[in-house]
Design an enzyme around this catalytic site. Structure first.
Site, mmCIF file in Angstrom:
data_model
loop_
_atom_site.group_PDB
_atom_site.id
_atom_site.type_symbol
_atom_site.label_atom_id
_atom_site.label_comp_id
_atom_site.label_asym_id
_atom_site.label_seq_id
_atom_site.Cartn_x
_atom_site.Cartn_y
_atom_site.Cartn_z
ATOM 1 C CE1 TYR A 42 33.178 -30.618 -3.722
ATOM 2 C CE2 TYR A 42 30.984 -30.833 -2.774
ATOM 3 C CZ TYR A 42 31.920 -31.201 -3.726
ATOM 4 O OH TYR A 42 31.596 -32.124 -4.676
ATOM 5 C CG PHE B 29 24.017 -20.986 -30.133
ATOM 6 C CD1 PHE B 29 24.490 -20.090 -31.073
ATOM 7 C CD2 PHE B 29 24.939 -21.647 -29.339
ATOM 8 C CE1 PHE B 29 25.841 -19.860 -31.218
ATOM 9 C CE2 PHE B 29 26.296 -21.420 -29.474
ATOM 10 C CZ PHE B 29 26.752 -20.536 -30.419
ATOM 11 C CG ASP B 30 26.726 -23.585 -32.577
ATOM 12 O OD1 ASP B 30 26.363 -22.798 -31.705
ATOM 13 O OD2 ASP B 30 27.909 -23.740 -32.903
ATOM 14 C CG ASP C 269 19.660 -20.285 -25.308
ATOM 15 O OD1 ASP C 269 20.289 -19.549 -24.511
ATOM 16 O OD2 ASP C 269 20.195 -20.875 -26.252
ATOM 17 C CB ALA D 232 22.822 -16.403 -23.974
ATOM 18 C CE LYS E 165 26.994 -16.474 -25.541
ATOM 19 N NZ LYS E 165 27.383 -17.834 -25.163
ATOM 20 C CG HIS F 295 31.247 -24.095 -36.311
ATOM 21 N ND1 HIS F 295 30.419 -24.969 -35.655
ATOM 22 C CD2 HIS F 295 31.360 -23.018 -35.508
ATOM 23 C CE1 HIS F 295 30.043 -24.422 -34.509
ATOM 24 N NE2 HIS F 295 30.597 -23.255 -34.396
HETATM 25 N N1 F0G Z 1 22.747 -20.207 -26.322
HETATM 26 C C1 F0G Z 1 23.051 -19.158 -27.096
HETATM 27 C C2 F0G Z 1 21.950 -18.327 -27.680
HETATM 28 C C3 F0G Z 1 24.382 -18.856 -27.378
HETATM 29 O O1 F0G Z 1 24.662 -17.822 -28.165
HETATM 30 C C4 F0G Z 1 25.397 -19.653 -26.799
HETATM 31 C C5 F0G Z 1 26.795 -19.381 -27.064
HETATM 32 C C6 F0G Z 1 25.037 -20.726 -25.985
HETATM 33 C C7 F0G Z 1 23.698 -20.971 -25.762
HETATM 34 C C8 F0G Z 1 26.063 -21.613 -25.354
HETATM 35 O O2 F0G Z 1 26.678 -20.971 -24.304
HETATM 36 O O3 F0G Z 1 29.082 -20.791 -24.985
HETATM 37 O O4 F0G Z 1 28.362 -20.503 -22.619
HETATM 38 O O5 F0G Z 1 28.319 -22.730 -23.662
HETATM 39 N N2 F0G Z 1 27.180 -18.611 -27.955
HETATM 40 C C9 F0G Z 1 28.542 -18.187 -28.242
HETATM 41 C C10 F0G Z 1 28.523 -17.338 -29.464
HETATM 42 C C11 F0G Z 1 29.562 -19.246 -28.232
HETATM 43 O O6 F0G Z 1 29.604 -17.037 -29.994
HETATM 44 O O7 F0G Z 1 27.444 -16.934 -29.926
HETATM 45 P P1 F0G Z 1 28.199 -21.270 -23.877
#
Ligand code: F0G
Length: 458
Positions: A72, A124-125, A215, A217, A258, A450
């Site tokens: 833990y 990102f969304d 960000d 990823a 990613k 979406h």
């Molecule tokens: N930031 C970026 C640039 C992303 O592309 C994503 C996720 C996230 C943050 C959120 O990360 O999914 O681990 O919570 N993108 C995926 C996509 C879902 O299909 O582009 P997460």
């Protein structure tokens, strides 16, 4: 003879995928309310919905899983990951989280309050969702070139410094808790940000005393593009480029699904102890104790290994080469795509592809459905459905470009799958003039619609 290009790995384990008929797919997509997220995976032949969490782990990652320490507190896996993050990114402090949006949730809980303004390139969304959920506003300061698919610009993810400075001048410092730069910029087509731009953003941010977070990823893919495209970086290693990139940030959020090639995981990296401490209480509240925060020990081990594999030049060349292979096939067939090709996906310009479908009828979604019916290939809409409604007026926000994104999972498909995908899309392209109507919404959620939206054919 010059030796041709070949993948930097070989295959040790495989998973069966099944073809289906057009009739079957027509029924399945109807049952799915024309939302590709509602399809079952066995109904899909080539799944390009996302490159997130869909990569193939290596033998070394699987063996790291066996050595996971599930204590833990104080697990060796945590320290293993901490060392890898420090080594690759340079960030001294970190909090594990279960995925990228969880990192956003924890960080934003510590930094963002109602009425705040968060500028950057296109977010990102989920990032935007977490900002708007806190009644704050994301401001997109991406360079205009990003909205012109055929315009050749090596770094279409760049932040427009004038747009950024206008925001920084307009609002008091207290209202701008951070600038977020997304590398690579997913919403603009997986487009990279140049080192020069990162440096300039940091300089501007310092002038106004505002922290910069990435960000990150797809940070490794961004570094690859810098090495290939930016003057002065050809002879630098990917790892040294990454270190330099992060030297212009105060922290990062990471979706490890990613570029770190794991199926689940995320983290926040911090340069300053105060930021780490502020975020820690939310990390513990939402994710778990500091030394596991939403991840099991075995997954932290696989992530540590994935960070190294995902930042190797040969791997990145294979990866981005495959995306470009698909892109070139589509481009050669005259299909309008974001150019230059992005790092993780090919973005098809749906409005140019389907000029007769009215914009109110969700053009990119229409194209995504057509491609699925044609070949069982699942892409994703990055258009009006994803752009959602304006939080105040509740009117649809129509993005300048309606994209169909074909995101390529890492180390999963062969170039034959890319040939198959290209052929399916080319078939749709050949009958594009017969496609004149799209969809209407019959059910939608107030935020991130979406994922669950239900549609009806017009
Ligand atoms: N930031 C970026 C640039 C992303 O592309 C994503 C996720 C996230 C943050 C959120 O990360 O999914 O681990 O919570 N993108 C995926 C996509 C879902 O299909 O582009 P997460």
């Amino acid at each position: 003879m010059k030796l041709p290009f070949a993948e930097s790995y070989k295959i040790k384990s495989v998973e069966t995928i099944k073809k289906s008929t057009v009739e079957e797919r027509k029924n399945w997509i109807k049952e799915a309310k024309y939302n590709l997220f509602n399809l079952k995976s066995h109904q899909v032949f080539v799944d390009l919905l996302t490159d997130s969490g869909t990569g193939a782990m290596s033998d070394k990652q699987w063996s790291a899983i066996m050595e996971g320490d599930e204590s833990y507190a104080g697990a060796s896996s945590y320290f293993h990951l901490k060392d890898a993050i420090k080594d690759i990114t340079g960030f001294e402090y970190f909090l594990p989280t279960h995925q990228g949006r969880a990192a956003e949730n924890v960080l934003f809980s510590a930094l963002i309050k109602e009425g705040d303004i968060i500028p950057g390139n296109a977010q990102f969304d989920t990032t935007k969702g977490h900002i708007e959920y806190r009644k704050a506003t994301a401001v997109d300061c991406t360079i205009d070139e990003a909205n012109h698919p055929s315009l050749n610009h090596p770094f279409k993810g760049n932040v427009d410094l004038e747009k950024l400075e206008t925001v920084l001048k307009k609002y008091p410092k207290e209202k701008i808790p951070l600038i977020i730069v997304t590398i690579t910029c997913n919403s603009a087509g997986g487009q990279p940000v140049s080192m020069e731009n990162m440096k300039d953003v940091k300089k501007l941010a310092d002038k106004y005393d505002i922290p910069v977070f990435y960000d990150a990823a797809r940070f490794a893919e961004n570094a690859y593009f810098i090495k290939i495209r930016e003057k002065g970086y050809q002879n630098k290693s990917i790892r040294s480029i990454i270190k330099e990139m992060f030297s212009f940030a105060d922290g990062m959020t990471m979706s490890s699904k990613k570029d770190a090639i794991v199926n689940m995981g995320g983290f926040i990296g911090f340069r300053h102890r105060e930021d780490f401490e502020k975020a820690t209480e939310f990390g513990i509240l939402f994710e778990g104790f500091i030394t596991y925060g939403g991840m099991s020990g075995r997954d932290m081990n696989a992530l540590a290994q994935g960070l190294y594999e995902g930042t190797e030049f040969d791997y990145l060349e294979t990866r981005i080469g495959q995306v470009a292979y698909l892109g070139q096939k589509l481009k050669d067939a005259g299909i309008p795509v974001q150019y230059p090709f992005g790092g993780h996906a090919i973005f098809v310009d749906a409005k140019s592809f389907l000029p007769y479908v009215p914009i109110e009828q969700y053009v990119a979604q229409t194209l995504a459905v057509e491609l699925y019916i044609e070949g069982g290939v699942r892409g994703v809409e990055i258009g009006t459905l994803l752009a959602d409604r304006d939080p105040v007026t509740r009117k649809n926000r129509y993005p300048e470009v309606e994209w169909l994104r074909l995101a390529i999972p890492r180390r999963v498909y062969t170039n034959n799958h890319m040939n198959f995908t290209a052929a399916a899309l080319i078939n749709v392209f050949e009958r594009r003039n017969e496609i004149t109507t799209g969809f209407k919404i019959v059910k939608e959620a107030p935020l991130l619609r979406h994922f669950t939206v239900e549609l009806e054919k017009i």
